[in-house]
Design an enzyme around this catalytic site. Structure first.
Site, PDB file in Angstrom:
ATOM      1  CE1 TYR A   1      53.277  83.754  -0.767  1.00  0.00           C
ATOM      2  CE2 TYR A   1      55.663  83.632  -0.784  1.00  0.00           C
ATOM      3  CZ  TYR A   1      54.439  83.227  -1.275  1.00  0.00           C
ATOM      4  OH  TYR A   1      54.387  82.294  -2.272  1.00  0.00           O
TER       5      TYR A   1
ATOM      6  CG  ASP B   1      57.774  91.646   0.997  1.00  0.00           C
ATOM      7  OD1 ASP B   1      57.353  92.400   0.095  1.00  0.00           O
ATOM      8  OD2 ASP B   1      57.691  90.411   0.946  1.00  0.00           O
TER       9      ASP B   1
ATOM     10  NE  ARG C   1      76.152  81.462 -11.733  1.00  0.00           N
ATOM     11  CZ  ARG C   1      77.368  81.493 -11.182  1.00  0.00           C
ATOM     12  NH1 ARG C   1      77.580  82.174 -10.077  1.00  0.00           N
ATOM     13  NH2 ARG C   1      78.362  80.816 -11.711  1.00  0.00           N
TER      14      ARG C   1
ATOM     15  CE  LYS D   1      53.191  87.604  -6.295  1.00  0.00           C
ATOM     16  NZ  LYS D   1      54.101  87.281  -5.276  1.00  0.00           N
TER      17      LYS D   1
HETATM   18  C1  LIG Z   1      54.394  89.812   0.081  1.00  0.00           C
HETATM   19  C2  LIG Z   1      55.129  88.770  -0.719  1.00  0.00           C
HETATM   20  N1  LIG Z   1      56.463  88.684  -0.616  1.00  0.00           N
HETATM   21  C3  LIG Z   1      57.166  87.760  -1.318  1.00  0.00           C
HETATM   22  C4  LIG Z   1      56.543  86.856  -2.146  1.00  0.00           C
HETATM   23  C5  LIG Z   1      57.358  85.840  -2.895  1.00  0.00           C
HETATM   24  O1  LIG Z   1      57.607  86.256  -4.174  1.00  0.00           O
HETATM   25  P1  LIG Z   1      57.884  85.285  -5.437  1.00  0.00           P
HETATM   26  O2  LIG Z   1      56.669  84.461  -5.612  1.00  0.00           O
HETATM   27  O3  LIG Z   1      58.178  86.218  -6.537  1.00  0.00           O
HETATM   28  O4  LIG Z   1      59.065  84.431  -5.068  1.00  0.00           O
HETATM   29  C6  LIG Z   1      55.156  86.929  -2.292  1.00  0.00           C
HETATM   30  C7  LIG Z   1      54.475  85.985  -3.213  1.00  0.00           C
HETATM   31  O5  LIG Z   1      53.266  85.904  -3.249  1.00  0.00           O
HETATM   32  C8  LIG Z   1      54.425  87.900  -1.552  1.00  0.00           C
HETATM   33  O6  LIG Z   1      53.086  88.002  -1.631  1.00  0.00           O
END
Ligand SMILES: Cc1ncc(COP(=O)(O)O)c(C=O)c1O
Length: 394
Positions: free
Chosen positions: A111, A183, A58, A208
């Site tokens: 998101y 992000d 962890r 992704k």
């Molecule tokens: C642009 C973006 N940021 C963050 C996330 C969240 O990621 P996670 O599903 O790995 O927690 C997503 C999920 O679809 C996303 O599209």
């Protein structure tokens, strides 16, 4: 912006491999929860960071560290922290930079779960937020104040691909000592490196494109500031407990090796598909930064090395027509997530962005009839044929 010439080399070699007795070219996965100390002096050295040996997974683990070093090299940062998911990374980073009475300013489309963290969780802890259209940096100038601690956005944004000028936003934010968190999930470091444009922290849903195969959930946060990363790791990731599994880190190391060639192939098809959609009589509007007619195209051209493979489009005839189209795909999967080998389609208003108020969605430029495509790695003619068949149902 220019990508380092050795990007693909770093994607394969940076941060590793570990020396191992069998000379395995692919580093083994360290599937262990704990690590043995040699003696109490060793305990003392490790616990006081004099040694970077391991204590407990962890806190850290060799497979996680190799992944953290690799992504830090690709994002041109100093160091990184791996998390159990993109949301674990995003929520930990936001909480690590905020305190009571502090304010975060976010772009209007995020998101769905990131939007919920900001609009639902932060207020419970007396932290404030403002939602702005950051595609025009002068909007930030109008609302930023000494209370602002964080500016948070995705560029290109999910799902309407809005492009935000990272350099311009960072310049304004830093005058107020606010941190800029980007992000970079849609672009990946292959196409955009926000830390080189002034961002303070980059976050990823590694689930992704970085994984690329839709087989893990994971998150990453990267910064140029090693002290910040140390605090994020031990005061937030380690204490909230959202650690990545070593097995997922190993799959990510494998996925990242082909990031460059995958992104090239995804994008080549996406460009062709966006142009095809733009000419289609049943399509109202196409959202893709690679189209010269798209609002954010010029900034994307300047700050990115390509335009990615996420496309959204609106179908003529509103929700009714769009729902027939989304159910009309045969090869593409109706599914959340993105960046996989498979082409994935979804309707953000009904699925990933369901948490937004309906009126807010429309005012943010996101209609109920919007369809989002994550262009996969299948042959482009087959993807276009599938879209053609689906559009024929409208
Ligand atoms: C642009 C973006 N940021 C963050 C996330 C969240 O990621 P996670 O599903 O790995 O927690 C997503 C999920 O679809 C996303 O599209």
């Amino acid at each position: 912006m220019k990508r380092a010439k050795d990007f693909n080399t770093k994607a394969i070699h940076a941060g590793g491999p570990h020396k191992n007795p069998e000379n395995a070219v692919n580093s083994p996965i360290f599937m262990t929860s704990t690590f043995e100390f040699n003696d109490l002096q060793h305990v003392d050295d490790v616990m006081s960071f004099k040694s970077d040996d391991y204590v407990y997974t962890r806190g850290n683990n060799p497979t996680l560290r190799m992944l953290e070093n690799r992504i830090a090299a690709l994002e041109e940062g100093d160091s990184a922290v791996a998390f159990a998911s993109g949301m674990a990374a995003i929520s930990s980073v936001i909480f690590s930079l905020m305190g009571p009475e502090d304010e975060i300013i976010v772009h209007r489309t995020l998101y769905g779960s990131s939007y919920s963290v900001v609009t639902k969780l932060l207020p419970k802890y007396n932290m404030n937020y403002k939602i702005e259209n950051l595609t025009d940096p002068s909007n930030l100038e109008k609302v930023i104040s000494d209370k602002t601690k964080v500016i948070y956005f995705e560029t290109p944004s999910n799902p309407n691909l809005e492009v935000i000028d990272i350099k311009a936003i960072a310049e304004i934010a830093h005058r107020y000592n606010a941190k800029v968190v980007v992000d970079n999930t849609f672009a990946t470091p292959y196409l955009q490196r926000p830390l080189t444009l002034g961002a303070d922290v980059v976050v990823h849903s590694a689930t992704k494109y970085l994984s690329g195969h839709g087989d893990i959930v994971g998150g990453l946060a990267i910064s140029k500031d090693p002290n910040y990363i140390l605090s994020l790791k031990f005061e937030y990731m380690c204490e909230f407990g959202g650690v990545m599994s070593p097995f997922n880190a190993w799959l990510l190391l494998r996925g990242i090796k082909t990031l460059g060639i995958r992104m090239e192939a995804h994008e080549k098809s996406a460009k062709q598909i966006a142009e095809y959609l733009e000419k289609h009589p049943k399509v109202e509007k196409v959202f893709y930064p690679g189209l010269e007619t798209f609002k954010g195209h010029e900034i994307a051209k300047e700050q990115m090395d390509g335009y990615g493979a996420m496309i959204s489009f609106e179908v003529k005839g509103g929700y009714e027509a769009a729902s027939k189209v989304i159910e009309g795909f045969e090869m593409a999967k109706l599914a959340v997530s993105l960046g996989d080998c498979e082409t994935l389609v979804e309707m953000p208003a009904a699925i990933t962005h369901r948490g937004y108020d309906k009126e807010k969605l429309v005012s943010f430029g996101l209609t109920e009839s919007m369809i989002r495509i994550s262009v996969g790695l299948e042959s482009v003619d087959d993807i276009i044929e599938d879209i053609e068949k689906a559009l024929a149902k409208a």
